[in-house]
Design a protein around this motif. Structure first.
Motif, short mmCIF file in Angstrom:
data_model
loop_
_atom_site.label_atom_id
_atom_site.label_comp_id
_atom_site.label_asym_id
_atom_site.label_seq_id
_atom_site.Cartn_x
_atom_site.Cartn_y
_atom_site.Cartn_z
N MET A 35 0.86 -1.38 0.04
CA MET A 35 0.09 0.10 0.16
C MET A 35 0.82 1.10 -0.09
N LEU A 36 1.96 1.49 0.72
CA LEU A 36 2.85 2.30 0.89
C LEU A 36 3.53 2.41 -0.63
N ARG A 37 3.98 1.61 -1.04
CA ARG A 37 4.56 1.82 -2.36
C ARG A 37 3.62 2.39 -3.41
N ARG A 38 2.36 1.95 -3.36
CA ARG A 38 1.44 2.39 -4.34
C ARG A 38 1.16 3.83 -4.04
N ARG A 39 1.22 4.25 -2.93
CA ARG A 39 1.17 5.71 -2.47
C ARG A 39 2.13 6.44 -3.09
N LEU A 40 3.55 5.78 -3.07
CA LEU A 40 4.61 6.65 -3.31
C LEU A 40 4.41 6.72 -5.00
N ILE A 41 4.12 5.63 -5.68
CA ILE A 41 3.87 5.87 -7.02
C ILE A 41 2.89 6.86 -7.42
N LEU A 42 1.92 6.87 -6.56
CA LEU A 42 0.90 8.11 -7.11
C LEU A 42 1.56 9.47 -6.74
N ALA A 43 2.21 9.63 -5.81
CA ALA A 43 2.73 10.84 -5.53
C ALA A 43 3.86 11.05 -6.76
N VAL A 44 4.59 10.22 -7.15
CA VAL A 44 5.72 10.53 -8.19
C VAL A 44 4.72 11.05 -9.52
N LEU A 45 3.86 10.17 -9.76
CA LEU A 45 3.06 10.70 -10.96
C LEU A 45 2.48 12.02 -10.94
N VAL A 46 2.07 12.26 -9.63
CA VAL A 46 1.65 13.48 -9.53
C VAL A 46 2.41 14.63 -9.40
N GLY A 47 3.56 14.51 -8.88
CA GLY A 47 4.60 15.52 -9.07
C GLY A 47 5.50 15.58 -10.44
N LEU A 77 11.69 5.74 -11.83
CA LEU A 77 11.22 5.51 -10.65
C LEU A 77 10.19 4.59 -10.28
N VAL A 78 9.29 4.58 -10.99
CA VAL A 78 7.92 4.07 -10.72
C VAL A 78 8.13 2.48 -10.94
N VAL A 79 9.17 2.00 -12.23
CA VAL A 79 9.45 1.02 -12.44
C VAL A 79 10.20 0.24 -11.49
N ALA A 80 11.20 1.00 -10.76
CA ALA A 80 11.84 0.57 -9.63
C ALA A 80 11.05 0.10 -8.55
N LEU A 81 10.08 1.17 -8.18
CA LEU A 81 9.16 0.85 -6.96
C LEU A 81 8.68 -0.29 -6.96
N ARG A 82 7.86 -0.59 -8.30
CA ARG A 82 7.10 -1.88 -8.66
C ARG A 82 8.11 -3.05 -8.51
N ARG A 83 9.35 -2.85 -8.98
CA ARG A 83 10.27 -4.14 -9.04
C ARG A 83 10.62 -4.19 -7.76
N GLN A 84 10.94 -3.19 -6.59
CA GLN A 84 11.15 -3.54 -5.29
C GLN A 84 10.07 -4.32 -4.65
N ASP A 85 8.85 -3.87 -5.01
CA ASP A 85 7.79 -4.61 -4.53
C ASP A 85 7.69 -5.89 -4.63
N ARG A 86 7.95 -6.36 -6.10
CA ARG A 86 7.87 -7.51 -6.60
C ARG A 86 8.95 -8.25 -5.97
N LEU A 87 10.05 -7.83 -5.73
CA LEU A 87 11.37 -8.30 -5.00
C LEU A 87 11.09 -8.69 -3.50
N ASP A 88 10.33 -8.02 -2.88
CA ASP A 88 10.19 -8.12 -1.32
C ASP A 88 9.19 -9.47 -1.37
N ARG A 89 8.15 -9.40 -2.16
CA ARG A 89 7.15 -10.38 -2.23
C ARG A 89 8.15 -11.95 -2.56
N GLU A 90 9.01 -11.71 -3.59
CA GLU A 90 9.67 -12.91 -3.85
C GLU A 90 10.69 -13.37 -2.86
N ARG A 91 11.17 -12.23 -1.97
CA ARG A 91 12.12 -12.71 -0.85
C ARG A 91 11.47 -13.13 0.21
N ILE A 92 10.21 -12.74 0.46
CA ILE A 92 9.40 -13.67 1.36
C ILE A 92 9.24 -15.00 1.00
#
Length: 1010
Positions: free
Chosen positions: A1-13, A295-310
């Protein structure tokens, strides 16, 4: 959820930043445009003021000269035109403001002038000057007027002068347009600026740039005095332009200076600046978007990596628990991270103390106190310290005895982050097996004696092996060497090298000797404990191959082999792989490799061209004189090619009788033509091979590297296509590649493919044109004319496909078809013959005579009823085989006819070399014989010559009654042409004979009556 908010903030900015960037860009562009317009107006106004001052100064200077005339000229001179003219001429030389001064009377007639003018005659300005010169205070400008003699344009400044005691006279100054515009030239250098000197109503006196057609004419006046305004103007080519315009009134009434400036030119710098600003803003926006996207791609990739790491951690935990060995992990501070259930089971007494976060030393100490380690004895602390030290080393294995008598193999490894991973493997069964191994040692001792025997055999093999062997220890001292090693390097075979230093073994007095280089190279390899293989060659060309491998204790073992003969053989093989063994020229492989390097280094100044050469008539030399002569000819051709080209040019033999040349330098297309012509001339000279003289030719296709040749394959293909075109054009020529060659070749290949199936698909047909005996006026035979009835192209004449059949070798099959069909079609007809054309290629076939006789036998046609027509070209080659074939056919009773006599080479030697039965006079001479005396003379000479030689004649192409009457009057034996009969099918040929018999009179007479 946090990363989705960050992505939205990046797009608006990102959207806000881009919007701000867009607004700022528009503001900068607007201000820049205003500044550009303001600068253009100010520049135009300054130019207008300057132009006004220049024109005023010039006119005032001229007007002052006119006003000074009363004071300079005595009263008596006004009545003396000659004296007045001398004074005016002197004033002309004193200034360049005008070209001439004139004194006019009230009617505008010339009274006196500085330049030679007839006095008393009307001046160029005539009565217009009298009307204009009403003010004695200031002059008036008149014109422009074009001078009749020189064609120059000029304006006239006139003013009235009051002389004491005389009537008012008119003084005028002739001012060429160039005198006014030249001072304005410095302003005319401004791009897009036009300067006009005109009346307020637009009547043009002068302009810069010069407008010849507009002088003296009215145009729409632009601008208002003292103001700079935007408007429209028309340039010299009739185009409407948006301009800035202004106007300044001079000191002289009716004379304005008008300037206009092309806004497209004036604002050119602003337009370029606008493009740069727009481009910069666009690039900035793209960079921002790219950064935001990344930045958006990196955030999405980090989110995917976190899920894969778990997920990976969960799978790892499951795998660890499923291990059959004990597993444990410690962090970089030596604290327990995790362990599996099997590990806890193995260390059951220490298990209560194995909690995450506990240190290794604490767990060891508590376990030792609990009796987990029987081997600890009484010195528990010493045991713990030794175990902790081994553990922290992070490498190796040790064995541990458990209280229940089981044995463990303990393995520890350091991780990349400074932690440790441990594996505990139960080896109780392995320990039991070791005791069994001890029993096997006795058997090993028993084999030692056998091994000593084997060592003896090894020594024998070492002494007799074909390669030199040297074993050296870590201190570069010899351990083992064999006899072959001593022989290779000229050492004393009885000398014991054991213990000698490597430098002493290879010591020599010769500077740069092979031994010195070997020793240095081997020491370098040994210092790196590396393995290597290399070859060293001495000054005499002797080559020694060395294979060196390191030994575990730091020494090395090396094998030495004399590979001199092997290298020489390999060099010869490499040479043969890239060169033609016959001529010594590079072959296709090397030519292509060299061409790739030259193509990479080519440029417009240093071009690259490729010539493909194919020897003409080489196959005939091979077939008639044998392959040794052919090889000698190829060698001579290669030598001439070398002499004809520069050392920097590349010559290669591609195979057979094909050669290739690579050229370099500027103006490559012209150079390729010049070199090709020189090579054709050189290679076409006769060759003296032993006691024989050989004549051949060469065809060349040339291609030049360019945009259409991105690689070597394209360049070579283009040269090949050009060669194909050169050969098709008649050989002995050069053809420069054109893109149309590919399409032409494609069409030819399609036609060739269709031609191969034409006979099988019954597309070949024969038409028959009647031959008339001119004296008896009857049909005496037919000429068989081959036709190709193509399903898609319609009927194709022989001229279009016979050359193709000759090139592809299909001419023999097609020619035999025509011969056989003609014999079978004509055989049933009574008392008529048939004429069949033979290709020069057919005459070279050794089976032609047999094929002709078979066709006669199969059809039942008598040999005397068959005529074989050949052209002069078959005798050009002076081929004895062709002459033998023609003699053999004639001896069989077949008539031999020389076709198209009078065209081509037309040598009378042909008639001497072979006794032809008939000559056919070419239709070119027959057609023009009734209208051109020279053609009539040629026809007369041919018929007269044939009659004297006892040879029959046939006139081809008879199309008019006049032609028929002429050849019959001259004594021609036979006639043929559309007047007498058009080519038709075999059925129509039969009908022709039947109609002639039915009428019971010659068809020829019917033609005459018609």
């Amino acid at each position: 959820m946090l990363r989705r908010r960050l992505i939205l903030a990046v797009l608006v900015g990102t959207g806000l930043v881009i919007a701000t960037l867009l607004g700022g860009t528009l503001l900068v562009l607007s201000r820049a445009e205003d500044a550009a317009w303001r600068g253009a107006r100010e520049s135009l106004d300054r130019s207008a003021r300057t132009a006004e001052a220049i024109v005023n100064r010039h006119l005032l200077q001229v007007d002052g000269a006119l006003a000074s005339l009363p004071g300079l000229m005595p009263a008596r001179d006004w009545d003396d035109p000659a004296a007045a003219s001398r004074l005016l001429k002197g004033l002309n030389f004193q200034t360049f403001a005008f070209r001439d001064l004139l004194i006019l009377d009230g009617a505008g007639n010339v009274q006196a002038a500085g330049r030679h003018r007839p006095t008393g005659r009307t001046s160029p300005i005539g009565a217009e000057a009298a009307a204009a010169a009403t003010d004695t205070g200031i002059g008036t400008l008149i014109g422009p007027i074009r001078e009749a003699q020189t064609g120059d344009w000029a304006v006239y400044l006139v003013r009235a002068l009051v002389m004491p005691g005389r009537e008012t006279v008119i003084a005028a100054a002739e001012i060429p347009i160039g005198f006014i515009t030249t001072p304005l030239a410095s302003l005319g250098d401004t791009p897009g600026l036009r300067i006009r000197i005109e009346r307020p109503d637009g009547h043009l006196y002068a302009s810069l740039p010069h407008a010849e057609l507009a002088l003296g004419r009215k145009g729409p006046p632009l601008g208002r005095p003292g103001r700079v305004e935007r408007g429209e103007a028309v340039d010299g080519e009739g185009r409407r332009l948006e301009v800035l315009a202004t106007r300044r009134s001079t000191l002289y009434a009716g004379v304005d200076v008008a300037l206009d400036l092309d806004t497209g030119v004036a604002l050119g710098s602003w337009s370029r600046e606008r493009e740069r600003i727009t481009l910069a803003a666009t690039l900035a926006a793209l960079v921002i978007l790219a950064f935001a996207g990344a930045l958006v791609v990196a955030l999405r990739r980090q989110d995917r990596l976190d899920r894969e790491r778990i997920s990976a951690q969960d799978r790892l935990a499951e795998a660890v628990e499923a291990m059959s060995d004990g597993f444990v992990m410690w962090d970089e501070e030596d604290r327990l991270v995790t362990c599996n259930r099997h590990y806890l089971d193995l260390y059951a007494l220490s298990a209560p103390y194995m909690v995450p976060g506990a240190t290794f030393s604490e767990i060891m100490r508590q376990g030792a106190l609990a009796g987990q380690y029987p081997q600890a004895g009484d010195d528990l602390e010493g045991f713990v310290e030794r175990t902790v030290a081994w553990h922290r080393a992070g490498k190796g294995t040790i064995e541990r005895l458990l209280p229940d008598g089981r044995w463990l193999l303990v393995t520890e490894r350091r991780t990349a982050n400074g932690g440790y991973v441990g594996i505990r493997t139960e080896i109780t069964a392995l320990k039991k097996a070791l005791s069994e191994v001890a029993l096997a040692n006795e058997k090993v001792r028993a084999t030692m004696a056998e091994m000593q025997h084997q060592n003896l055999l090894f020594d024998t093999a070492l002494r007799n092996m074909p390669h030199g062997l040297l074993m050296v220890d870590a201190e570069n001292r010899v351990i083992v060497s064999n006899r072959r090693f001593a022989d290779l390097f000229g050492l004393d075979a009885d000398r014991d090298l054991h213990g000698c230093r490597l430098a002493d073994v290879f010591a020599t007095d010769e500077e740069g000797a092979l031994q010195d280089r070997l020793a240095a190279r081997q020491r370098s390899i040994a210092s790196r404990a590396a393995a290597a293989s290399f070859v060293v060659v001495d000054r005499q060309g002797r080559a020694v191959s060395v294979t060196q491998r390191p030994m575990p204790d730091g020494g090395f073992v090396a094998i030495y082999e004399d590979v001199t003969e092997k290298q020489q053989t390999e060099a010869q093989v490499r040479y043969l792989a890239h060169h033609d063994p016959l001529t010594g020229l590079p072959n296709r492989v090397l030519f292509r490799k060299e061409l790739e390097e030259r193509l990479r280094g080519s440029s417009r100044e240093n071009g690259l061209g490729v010539l493909y050469l194919d020897l003409d008539k080489f196959k005939d030399v091979n077939d008639t004189m044998g392959h040794p002569t052919g090889d000698a000819l190829l060698t001579a051709v290669a030598e001439r090619l070398r002499r004809s080209l520069r050392d920097s040019d590349l010559v290669a033999r591609l195979g057979g009788d094909e050669f290739a040349v690579a050229l370099g330098g500027p103006r490559m297309a012209q150079k390729a033509r010049d070199v090709s012509r020189r090579v054709i001339a050189e290679l076409s000279r006769p060759y003296r091979l032993g006691d024989r003289t050989v004549n051949i030719g060469v065809s060349i296709g040339a291609a030049v590297a360019g945009r259409a040749t991105p690689d070597v394959d394209s360049l070579m293909k283009n040269a090949d296509l050009a060669l194909y075109e050169a050969k098709a054009s008649g050989r002995g020529t050069v053809a420069m590649f054109r893109p149309a060659f590919a399409a032409k070749l494609h069409e030819r290949l399609e036609l060739e493919s269709d031609l191969r199936g034409a006979l099988a698909q019954a597309q070949m047909e024969l038409d028959y044109q009647p031959l008339f005996h001119l004296e008896s006026q009857r049909v005496v035979g037919f000429e068989a004319l081959l036709r190709w009835n193509h399903p898609g192209r319609g009927r194709i004449a022989p001229a279009a496909f016979v050359p193709l059949a000759e090139d592809t070798g299909l001419i023999d099959e097609i020619g035999l078809f025509a011969l056989d069909r003609a014999c079978r079609d004509i055989a049933p007809l009574p008392d008529v013959k048939v004429a069949v054309n033979l290709s020069p290629m057919q005459l070279k076939s050794p089976t032609l005579t047999r094929s002709v006789l078979d066709a006669l036998a199969g059809s039942g046609l008598a040999p005397t009823r068959l005529e074989l027509e050949v052209t002069e070209t078959v005798l050009l080659e002076e081929d004895e085989r062709i002459l033998a074939t023609l003699h053999g056919l004639r001896e069989a009773g077949i008539r031999i006819v020389l076709d198209d006599f009078g065209t081509g080479y037309s040598s009378l030697a042909y008639l001497r070399r072979f006794p032809f039965d008939k000559i056919k006079i070419d239709k070119v001479f027959v057609r023009d014989a009734t209208s051109r005396p020279d053609c009539a003379a040629i026809v007369t000479s041919i018929i007269d010559l044939a009659q004297r030689l006892g040879i029959g004649t046939t006139a081809e192409g008879i199309e008019t009654q006049e032609q028929l009457d002429l050849v019959r009057r001259l004594g021609c034996t036979e006639g043929q042409g559309y007047l007498l009969g058009e080519p038709a099918s075999a059925l129509n040929a039969v009908k022709t004979l039947r109609d002639e018999a039915a009428v019971k009179r010659p068809r020829l007479l019917v033609a005459q009556a018609g």
